[in-house]
Design an enzyme around this catalytic site. Structure first.
Site, PDB file in Angstrom:
ATOM      1  N   TRP A 309      69.944  36.095  46.957  1.00  0.00           N
ATOM      2  CA  TRP A 309      69.093  35.841  48.129  1.00  0.00           C
ATOM      3  C   TRP A 309      69.687  34.765  49.022  1.00  0.00           C
ATOM      4  CZ3 TRP A 309      66.511  31.579  50.080  1.00  0.00           C
ATOM      5  CH2 TRP A 309      65.543  31.816  51.053  1.00  0.00           C
ATOM      6  N   HIS A 310      70.342  33.776  48.426  1.00  0.00           N
ATOM      7  CA  HIS A 310      70.860  32.662  49.203  1.00  0.00           C
ATOM      8  C   HIS A 310      72.102  33.013  50.008  1.00  0.00           C
ATOM      9  CE1 HIS A 310      68.097  30.135  46.866  1.00  0.00           C
ATOM     10  NE2 HIS A 310      68.239  29.268  47.838  1.00  0.00           N
ATOM     11  N   GLY A 311      72.807  34.055  49.651  1.00  0.00           N
ATOM     12  CA  GLY A 311      73.966  34.399  50.457  1.00  0.00           C
ATOM     13  C   GLY A 311      74.892  35.378  49.792  1.00  0.00           C
TER      14      GLY A 311
END
Length: 441
Positions: A309-311
């Protein structure tokens, strides 16, 4: 547009407040907020605002049909696939094609896509689970998704949390003044602390070759402070802005650097994200009401998705896996590592999170422990300490709930808020553009 900009501070927000409170109709106020929120997003994303609107319409329509259908799970699956596909195309297509040995697909990333996509998904989930009724008015769903305070960097607001306030909220002076207070504190965190320590972190991580041990630790600690004050500052401003317009968002941070364990850290850090994964992924998978092996699979899934989700980078995946391992160790041993060891783990994990590649992250950690043949300290470290110690001291103090106690002494706090606001505005006027870290997510 960012909160810590002259355009927002001196034009957008004052103008919106005047228009909002100039009318009495709840419906008109909602439409004013919706229009302003779309303009806020279109300021930096004039094309992607239409993609967001199309996605909002599809999720609204599917949730409405689902609420009246005999096959609700089918419609839930459809909505989930659409939302995941939206994230996959814009955020992960380049990463996937590159790792498959294909020509990398470079697609511009809409600001805040992970945040507003998760809010759309939570709306459909809440309707499916019966926590909320399907909204017949698509403009109210659009307001919930696009409401500018939390649109591009959270907190991730559940529809069930503010459903009633969309049509029946009560603005008052006390909430408005508390909103101003929270906004000023958040502004100070971002402009006076996060932006300052960011310069130290960026210089050490990006420009200093083979830094000394002490310089490496200074860079890592600076980034640890930067990401906290940057993100929690944005959350404070979002919560404050929500209060100014009568909305109550739940807290997103609770002094995470006071944690006594990694489990405790994630109860305090980015609370809206961790509870989202708990309620919409972990519990539907069975939570802890399953066999031991299945429990580990559930935890692995959650932390793999948290990293993704963060990247779109292996560093984020490794970062998520680090927390999976640490949390499993704590669960299996039943022991808390204590504050010092917890913060050591958090700092080292942030190094991986910050670096462009896994190799660079591991190399940086090696420098922190003198494993690259680097010196213990050098003249550059001494100069950095001389130039940063005062702000660093305020930053370290700020991670503890010391300043929050000023709230007991209203006149002292009022004077302090005036000082913070004055210094922040002075910095905004003189400084260059400096976006929030989590805009990239």
């Amino acid at each position: 547009m960012v909160f810590s900009s002259g355009v927002f501070m001196f034009m957008f927000l004052p103008g919106l407040l005047i228009m909002y409170y100039a009318v009495k109709s709840r419906a008109v106020r909602n439409y004013i907020l919706l229009t302003a929120s779309l303009l806020f997003y279109a300021w930096g994303e004039p094309v992607f605002v239409f993609i967001m609107l199309a996605s909002i319409f599809l999720n609204w329509l599917i949730a409405l049909v689902m609420s009246r259908s005999s096959w609700p799970k089918l419609w839930l699956t459809l909505a989930t696939c659409i939302d995941v596909l939206l994230l996959g195309v814009f955020k992960y297509a380049g990463f996937i094609t590159e790792n498959l040995g294909m020509a990398r697909i470079n697609i511009a990333l809409p600001i805040g896509i992970s945040f507003f996509t998760f809010q759309m998904m939570s709306y459909v989930f809440d309707v499916y689970y019966g926590k909320s009724k399907a909204q017949s008015n698509p403009l109210y769903v659009a307001l919930y998704i696009s409401f500018f305070p939390q649109l591009i960097a959270g907190p991730i607001v559940r529809y069930s949390q503010i459903e009633a306030e969309i049509t029946d909220r009560h603005e008052n002076f006390d909430s408005f003044s508390e909103g101003v207070r929270r906004f000023i504190y958040g502004l100070g965190k971002k402009v006076l602390l996060a932006n300052f320590v960011a310069q130290v972190a960026d210089n050490v991580f990006g420009y200093i070759v083979n830094p000394s041990v002490m310089m490496s630790w200074l860079g890592a600690i600076s980034y640890t402070l930067q990401i906290y004050f940057d993100f929690s500052g944005y959350s404070d401003m979002a919560i404050g802005l929500g209060l100014m317009f009568g909305f109550h968002f739940e807290e997103n941070f609770n002094y995470p650097y006071m944690a006594e364990s990694v489990t405790d850290f994630w109860r305090r850090w980015h609370i809206s994200l961790s509870t989202w994964f708990r309620d919409y992924v972990y519990i539907p998978l069975g939570g802890n009401r399953v066999s031991h092996s299945r429990l580990l699979v559930n935890l692995f899934t959650v932390w793999l998705l948290t990293g993704i989700w963060h990247g779109a980078n292996w560093t984020f995946i490794l970062w998520g896996m680090i927390y999976f391992v640490l949390l499993v160790i704590e669960r299996e041993t039943g022991r808390k590592p204590g504050h010092v060891l917890t913060m050591l783990a958090v700092i080292l994990a942030w190094v991986i999170f910050r670096c462009e590649t896994v190799g660079a992250g591991l190399g940086y950690i090696a420098s922190m422990f003198g494993l690259n043949g680097n010196a213990l300290y050098d003249g550059g470290f001494v100069e950095y300490v001389k130039g940063t110690w005062l702000v660093m001291a305020f930053a370290v103090i700020g991670v503890f709930p010391i300043m929050g106690r000023l709230h007991r002494y209203r006149w002292i706090e009022s004077a302090w808020l005036v000082v913070v606001l004055w210094l922040s505005v002075a910095e905004i006027v003189s400084a260059s553009y400096n976006p929030f870290i989590y805009f990239n997510f």
